[in-house]
Design an enzyme around this catalytic site. Structure first.
Site, PDB file in Angstrom:
ATOM      1  CB  ALA A   1      42.767  46.669  29.481  1.00 21.93           C
TER       2      ALA A   1
ATOM      3  N   GLY B   1      46.506  49.815  31.182  1.00 23.84           N
ATOM      4  CA  GLY B   1      46.101  50.591  30.007  1.00 23.84           C
ATOM      5  C   GLY B   1      45.866  52.064  30.318  1.00 23.84           C
TER       6      GLY B   1
ATOM      7  CD  GLU C   1      49.777  49.661  28.297  1.00 20.13           C
ATOM      8  OE1 GLU C   1      48.663  49.242  28.697  1.00 20.13           O
ATOM      9  OE2 GLU C   1      50.530  48.974  27.600  1.00 20.13           O
TER      10      GLU C   1
ATOM     11  CD  GLU D   1      49.768  45.941  32.315  1.00 24.89           C
ATOM     12  OE1 GLU D   1      50.690  46.155  33.137  1.00 24.89           O
ATOM     13  OE2 GLU D   1      49.224  46.842  31.668  1.00 24.89           O
TER      14      GLU D   1
HETATM   15  N1  COA Z   1      38.693  46.205  34.789  1.00 20.87           N
HETATM   16  C1  COA Z   1      37.440  45.927  35.163  1.00 20.87           C
HETATM   17  N2  COA Z   1      36.907  46.341  36.321  1.00 20.87           N
HETATM   18  C2  COA Z   1      37.693  47.051  37.130  1.00 20.87           C
HETATM   19  C3  COA Z   1      39.024  47.352  36.826  1.00 20.87           C
HETATM   20  C4  COA Z   1      39.528  46.905  35.586  1.00 20.87           C
HETATM   21  N3  COA Z   1      40.763  47.160  35.198  1.00 20.87           N
HETATM   22  N4  COA Z   1      39.556  48.061  37.854  1.00 20.87           N
HETATM   23  C5  COA Z   1      38.584  48.197  38.766  1.00 20.87           C
HETATM   24  N5  COA Z   1      37.460  47.584  38.337  1.00 20.87           N
HETATM   25  C6  COA Z   1      36.184  47.486  39.044  1.00 20.87           C
HETATM   26  C7  COA Z   1      36.285  46.499  40.200  1.00 20.87           C
HETATM   27  O1  COA Z   1      36.136  45.164  39.739  1.00 20.87           O
HETATM   28  C8  COA Z   1      35.151  46.967  41.067  1.00 20.87           C
HETATM   29  O2  COA Z   1      33.958  46.488  40.532  1.00 20.87           O
HETATM   30  P1  COA Z   1      32.788  45.912  41.532  1.00 20.87           P
HETATM   31  O3  COA Z   1      32.359  47.131  42.315  1.00 20.87           O
HETATM   32  O4  COA Z   1      31.757  45.433  40.562  1.00 20.87           O
HETATM   33  O5  COA Z   1      33.424  44.847  42.379  1.00 20.87           O
HETATM   34  C9  COA Z   1      35.164  48.491  40.863  1.00 20.87           C
HETATM   35  O6  COA Z   1      35.867  48.721  39.656  1.00 20.87           O
HETATM   36  C10 COA Z   1      35.880  49.216  41.988  1.00 20.87           C
HETATM   37  O7  COA Z   1      37.169  48.656  42.129  1.00 20.87           O
HETATM   38  P2  COA Z   1      37.687  48.005  43.514  1.00 20.87           P
HETATM   39  O8  COA Z   1      38.749  47.001  43.168  1.00 20.87           O
HETATM   40  O9  COA Z   1      36.545  47.521  44.345  1.00 20.87           O
HETATM   41  O10 COA Z   1      38.326  49.300  44.196  1.00 20.87           O
HETATM   42  P3  COA Z   1      39.530  49.342  45.242  1.00 20.87           P
HETATM   43  O11 COA Z   1      39.555  50.727  45.752  1.00 20.87           O
HETATM   44  O12 COA Z   1      39.457  48.216  46.198  1.00 20.87           O
HETATM   45  O13 COA Z   1      40.847  49.100  44.337  1.00 20.87           O
HETATM   46  C11 COA Z   1      42.260  49.361  42.399  1.00 20.87           C
HETATM   47  C12 COA Z   1      41.191  50.005  43.315  1.00 20.87           C
HETATM   48  C13 COA Z   1      42.487  50.293  41.220  1.00 20.87           C
HETATM   49  C14 COA Z   1      43.570  49.165  43.188  1.00 20.87           C
HETATM   50  C15 COA Z   1      41.757  47.976  41.921  1.00 20.87           C
HETATM   51  O14 COA Z   1      40.454  48.162  41.365  1.00 20.87           O
HETATM   52  C16 COA Z   1      42.612  47.328  40.870  1.00 20.87           C
HETATM   53  O15 COA Z   1      43.658  46.765  41.189  1.00 20.87           O
HETATM   54  N6  COA Z   1      42.131  47.358  39.594  1.00 20.87           N
HETATM   55  C17 COA Z   1      42.790  46.658  38.516  1.00 20.87           C
HETATM   56  C18 COA Z   1      44.029  47.363  38.093  1.00 20.87           C
HETATM   57  C19 COA Z   1      44.721  46.565  37.029  1.00 20.87           C
HETATM   58  O16 COA Z   1      45.233  45.495  37.242  1.00 20.87           O
HETATM   59  N7  COA Z   1      44.743  47.138  35.814  1.00 20.87           N
HETATM   60  C20 COA Z   1      45.441  46.581  34.717  1.00 20.87           C
HETATM   61  C21 COA Z   1      44.557  45.745  33.887  1.00 20.87           C
HETATM   62  S1  COA Z   1      45.486  45.050  32.563  1.00 20.87           S
END
Ligand code: COA
Length: 264
Positions: free
Chosen positions: A70, A115, A118, A138
């Site tokens: 999400a 999400g 999910e 989460e």
């Molecule tokens: N919501 C909003 N933005 C998100 C996102 C999310 N769930 N997941 C990734 N993004 C965005 C990042 O903020 C980043 O934006 P930016 O370029 O403006 O900084 C962009 O997508 C790329 O992600 P980034 O974190 O830089 O890539 P990475 O390769 O370092 O890491 C992940 C990849 C997937 C491990 C990491 O993005 C992550 O942990 N995302 C969240 C996962 C999460 O907790 N999801 C559950 C939400 S309830």
């Protein structure tokens, strides 16, 4: 509304063996914000009303992510009432996907987190590319899964594996997801959609009527889930009344580790 073509946050295409919905927000690793979810519901409603003749495939655009959860930017400032509404709204759409009157297949081409996992679990079948990563991170953000994950994950992989994944928030590789029964098949990187289309073709040989009856009876045997979904939405909302949610999401957006409160 036009159901096919390039929409605001989705791309919907008609292939020979399936309709393919791709989440198209690559700049946020296809994270689910309200716009994506609203569009997904509109497309699902329209396809359902048409009387779908083909399986439905859900995937994510780009090589990196299926859906990375999400949208944390959108959730960061939510209050408990908004979080409750968000959880119920998303649960409702994922339930429409689960009851979609044709086979649904998630072609997981990269991150399927929160999400995103999910969403994949609301499909009947999950096909993962070898670079796919799964998880429910989460708790690291100070919240719990709120889009049906607490209910569907335990169903699919058993309570022990579900607790392990949700309590640790750890990310697992496609092979481990296969081993615990979360995904049906692992294929080479870049091949998830192709394999999903093949799978759809195989299912299309069967009676569409019988296929829909199978879905109805399999999901009808899940007891107690309505209550589980309500508890999930209530507790998801409760997290948004606790400072850990603000700290967890702020920390993610500031790209630093979260500093959570100790429970007294
Ligand atoms: N919501 C909003 N933005 C998100 C996102 C999310 N769930 N997941 C990734 N993004 C965005 C990042 O903020 C980043 O934006 P930016 O370029 O403006 O900084 C962009 O997508 C790329 O992600 P980034 O974190 O830089 O890539 P990475 O390769 O370092 O890491 C992940 C990849 C997937 C491990 C990491 O993005 C992550 O942990 N995302 C969240 C996962 C999460 O907790 N999801 C559950 C939400 S309830």
């Amino acid at each position: 509304m036009e159901r096919f073509g390039r929409l605001q946050t989705l791309a919907v295409s008609r292939e020979d063996s399936a309709t393919v919905i791709s989440v198209a927000r690559q700049e946020a690793l296809n994270a689910l914000n309200k716009a994506v979810l609203t569009e997904l519901e509109t497309v699902l409603d329209a396809l359902t009303a048409d009387g779908p003749k083909k399986p439905l495939i859900i995937t994510g655009e780009g090589a990196r992510a299926f859906v990375a959860g999400a949208d944390i930017v959108e959730m960061a400032d939510m209050n408990p009432d908004e979080a409750l509404e968000f959880s119920r709204f998303s649960q409702r759409i994922f339930s429409k996907l689960e009851t979609f009157p044709a086979v649904t297949i998630a072609a997981v081409n990269g991150y399927a987190l929160g999400g995103g996992n999910e969403l994949a679990m609301a499909c009947d079948v999950r096909i993962a590319a070898s670079n796919a990563r799964f998880g429910q991170p989460e708790v690291g953000l100070g919240i719990i899964p709120g889009f049906g994950g607490t209910q569907r994950l335990a169903r699919l992989v058993g309570m022990a594996n579900a607790l392990d994944l949700i309590l640790t928030g750890r990310m697992i590789k496609a092979e481990e997801a296969f081993r615990i029964g979360l995904v049906h098949k692992v294929v080479d990187e870049g091949k998830a959609l192709e394999e999903a289309l093949n799978y759809a073709k195989a299912v299309m040989k069967n009676s569409p009527f019988a296929v829909v009856q199978v879905k109805k009876v399999i999901y009808a045997t899940i007891t107690g889930r309505d209550n589980g979904m309500e508890v999930e939405a209530d507790l998801f909302s409760a997290c948004f009344a606790h400072p850990d949610q603000k700290e967890g999401m702020k920390a993610f957006l500031e790209k630093r580790p979260a500093d959570f409160q100790e429970e007294g």
